[in-house]
Design an enzyme around this catalytic site. Sequence first.
Site, PDB file in Angstrom:
ATOM      1  N   SER A  97      49.280  39.675  32.094  1.00  0.00           N
ATOM      2  CA  SER A  97      49.646  38.908  33.287  1.00  0.00           C
ATOM      3  C   SER A  97      51.048  38.299  33.114  1.00  0.00           C
ATOM      4  O   SER A  97      52.011  39.024  32.922  1.00  0.00           O
ATOM      5  CB  SER A  97      48.574  37.849  33.568  1.00  0.00           C
ATOM      6  OG  SER A  97      48.696  37.345  34.869  1.00  0.00           O
TER       7      SER A  97
ATOM      8  N   ASP B 159      43.227  45.189  40.752  1.00  0.00           N
ATOM      9  CA  ASP B 159      44.139  44.085  40.470  1.00  0.00           C
ATOM     10  C   ASP B 159      45.229  44.040  41.534  1.00  0.00           C
ATOM     11  O   ASP B 159      45.779  45.076  41.920  1.00  0.00           O
ATOM     12  CB  ASP B 159      44.749  44.297  39.083  1.00  0.00           C
ATOM     13  CG  ASP B 159      45.689  43.196  38.654  1.00  0.00           C
ATOM     14  OD1 ASP B 159      45.768  42.155  39.332  1.00  0.00           O
ATOM     15  OD2 ASP B 159      46.352  43.373  37.603  1.00  0.00           O
TER      16      ASP B 159
ATOM     17  N   HIS C 140      41.864  42.129  37.569  1.00  0.00           N
ATOM     18  CA  HIS C 140      42.872  41.504  36.718  1.00  0.00           C
ATOM     19  C   HIS C 140      42.254  40.945  35.434  1.00  0.00           C
ATOM     20  O   HIS C 140      41.257  40.235  35.486  1.00  0.00           O
ATOM     21  CB  HIS C 140      43.569  40.394  37.517  1.00  0.00           C
ATOM     22  CG  HIS C 140      44.815  39.883  36.889  1.00  0.00           C
ATOM     23  ND1 HIS C 140      45.903  40.681  36.629  1.00  0.00           N
ATOM     24  CD2 HIS C 140      45.156  38.634  36.475  1.00  0.00           C
ATOM     25  CE1 HIS C 140      46.870  39.948  36.090  1.00  0.00           C
ATOM     26  NE2 HIS C 140      46.429  38.708  35.981  1.00  0.00           N
TER      27      HIS C 140
END
Length: 319
Positions: free
Chosen positions: A164, A262, A294
Amino acid sequence: MESEIASEHLPFIRIYKDGRVERLSGTEIIPPSLDAATNDVVSKDVVYSPEHNLSVRIFLPHKSTAGENKKKLPLLIYIHGGAWIIESPFSPIYHNFLTEIVKSGNFLAVSVQYRRAPENPIPAAYDDSWSAVKWVFSHSDGSGPEDWVNEFADFGKVFIAGDSAGGNMSHHMAIRAGKEKLEPRIKGIAIVHPAFWGRDPVDEKDVQDREMRNGIAEVWEKIASPNSVDGTDDPLFNVVGSGSDFSELACEKVLVAVAGKDVFVRQGLGYAAKLEKSGWVGDVEVVVEEDEGHVFHLQNPNSKNAEKFLKKLVGFIIG
């Protein structure tokens, strides 16, 4: 006044009118452990930035520390996610993940703490991560301040990885390593579900929903990086759609991992495509898990897909 909320940005933080910041997740801490009798992996925290009171958590497979088993190990520098706002190397989700991959791969790992927004807006997180990278590389001649890194790190096999926001920063660390001629050279980087974004979609399959796009933009523009002149088109965030030059990426290989459900999936795929066309000389591998969201491997670490991804990441590092 103290209890009055100025703004709320779920699921990350609540900001009060008196300036207080309440993190709504990612605040739990798990201590390191040097107990080799009950742990396959030992860990400790070491300050790398006295100026900002920042530490790294170092993970070492204890079977590599004893007697004739001692040998140099691949070294992973890990940068955690959390939208530049929440989580830390000391969070259970990251402590457990690093413990598991170090156990599986038999390598040394250094997990980086950095200053978080909104108290310390971007570029603080990038500057701190780079300081941590340089601190790690200060051990390359065996005379750094931390014995574990001096003794066990193989500086011919250094990797940087993150998920991320940490995936975003891993890219920028490799770019900066190229610009500043960091030596020895980084072997590879793993960009996992990277938080790359921009004002406009990267392609027709990218998120088109304006409300969702605005929601992600708000996190960057109002909390993480309010000083960005270009907002979400800041080259730190808009890595794929901007004119960023990838040719100086200072590593031999890149693993790009994306998840089909995601919000950042098209950005991740766009990153891999841009890298392949950039003139950068190296190998790009893309891993797609179509039915996952995600950071699924952190949210549900015991799932089959998480185990499969862990093996892929470990293989990338030790292969």
